[in-house]
Write an enzyme that holds these catalytic residues in place. Sequence first.
Site, PDB file in Angstrom:
ATOM      1  N   GLY A 188     -22.551  33.993  16.986  1.00  0.00           N
ATOM      2  CA  GLY A 188     -22.930  35.213  17.692  1.00  0.00           C
ATOM      3  C   GLY A 188     -21.893  35.511  18.752  1.00  0.00           C
ATOM      4  N   ARG A 189     -22.260  36.345  19.722  1.00  0.00           N
ATOM      5  CA  ARG A 189     -21.311  36.642  20.782  1.00  0.00           C
ATOM      6  C   ARG A 189     -21.459  35.728  21.981  1.00  0.00           C
ATOM      7  NH1 ARG A 189     -21.742  40.857  23.163  1.00  0.00           N
ATOM      8  NH2 ARG A 189     -23.497  41.990  22.236  1.00  0.00           N
ATOM      9  N   GLU A 241     -18.385  33.055  22.970  1.00  0.00           N
ATOM     10  CA  GLU A 241     -17.245  33.581  23.734  1.00  0.00           C
ATOM     11  C   GLU A 241     -17.488  33.385  25.229  1.00  0.00           C
ATOM     12  OE1 GLU A 241     -15.315  37.653  22.798  1.00  0.00           O
ATOM     13  OE2 GLU A 241     -16.784  38.086  24.362  1.00  0.00           O
ATOM     14  N   CYS A 280     -19.676  29.980  12.558  1.00  0.00           N
ATOM     15  CA  CYS A 280     -19.299  31.348  12.925  1.00  0.00           C
ATOM     16  C   CYS A 280     -18.413  31.368  14.184  1.00  0.00           C
ATOM     17  CB  CYS A 280     -20.561  32.171  13.113  1.00  0.00           C
ATOM     18  SG  CYS A 280     -20.339  33.938  12.920  1.00  0.00           S
ATOM     19  N   HIS A 281     -18.870  31.998  15.271  1.00  0.00           N
ATOM     20  CA  HIS A 281     -18.108  32.019  16.521  1.00  0.00           C
ATOM     21  C   HIS A 281     -18.347  30.777  17.371  1.00  0.00           C
ATOM     22  CE1 HIS A 281     -17.686  36.205  15.345  1.00  0.00           C
ATOM     23  NE2 HIS A 281     -16.834  36.409  16.323  1.00  0.00           N
ATOM     24  N   TYR A 288     -15.859  31.763  11.409  1.00  0.00           N
ATOM     25  CA  TYR A 288     -15.820  33.170  11.032  1.00  0.00           C
ATOM     26  C   TYR A 288     -14.337  33.571  10.997  1.00  0.00           C
ATOM     27  CZ  TYR A 288     -17.053  38.045  10.686  1.00  0.00           C
ATOM     28  OH  TYR A 288     -17.192  39.326  10.233  1.00  0.00           O
TER      29      TYR A 288
END
Lengths: 181, 181
Positions: free
Chosen positions: A76-77, A80, A106-107, A126
């Site tokens: 997801g975000r 980050e 993923c992230h 990802y």
Amino acid sequence: MEDYEVTVPLQSLQALGCHVDAVSPKKKAGDICPTAVHDFEGDQTYSEKPGHNFILTASYEGLDASSYDALVIPGGRAPEYLALDETVIALVKEFMQSRKPVASICHGQQILAAAGVLKGRKCTAYPTVKLNVVLGGATWLEPDPIDRCYTDENLVTGAAWPGHPEFVSQLMALLGIQVSF
Amino acid sequence: MEDYEVTVPLQSLQALGCHVDAVSPKKKAGDICPTAVHDFEGDQTYSEKPGHNFILTASYEGLDASSYDALVIPGGRAPEYLALDETVIALVKEFMQSRKPVASICHGQQILAAAGVLKGRKCTAYPTVKLNVVLGGATWLEPDPIDRCYTDENLVTGAAWPGHPEFVSQLMALLGIQVSF
């Protein structure tokens, strides 16, 4: 974090009888984390919609990492942002240095790259996270097809939620969980 | 259908090595079904947001039910509509009459009630579906707490997605899937 990527591994492992705690920095048991539905709807990158509100099962402060057998990092975000949190970095380092299973999708691998634990490792992520992974010193494994996951010693990595069946299965193998029919 | 309720059982079972097909009337392999995020956000009933687009894995037409070991019925608002489909009703009757495992969650039990297969059975459902279940001839089992699921012979029922760990675990038991650590 991505809605499927936090709940599918959690509930899959709980269905097997595992005790799983979900935590987030500065939050405690019962607190809510909003999630995001990341999907592939024909655009050049993923789309985002609001997902379920995820309820944390344990408090982050005072967490004793040594009492857990494995670490799962959803995508997801959030990664980050979480990659900037020194306590998250310390937690990841502890699991990686102890060689306990770490599964990241993923992230989530942005956090692994930030923690400096990817040097000499082979992993996927990802596709747009390839830069972080390679700059972090890892050998890039192409997620082809997108649901393909990889295990490198104690580390399981996948590219996105379509890979959950392999992702959970490879984590189960590292945990010594066997299934018979 | 509800986003978690279709994908968590699917990916959990796939992670165990099961072959799982996802189908919908008048749709074929590769077709998309939109899903709904049903959540509990402090209102008197659940809220709804758009979820992931779910990709079906097999075609409904020509499906050979006898080649499958179990049937899983997700909840959401789809069951209200699918309960009117005679081919769905026939499919449910076939699984129930053969005593193969059937696992149904949330509003999925509306389809069981419509199929007339709940007479004399004990089951739970999303609390607002109690009327359908009781009128369908079942004995109501209170989902208390909300994540509690029940097995009555070949039938596993749950109230909503927080119950997935028990839901999948009880289905695994009916399928003879054993886990060892």
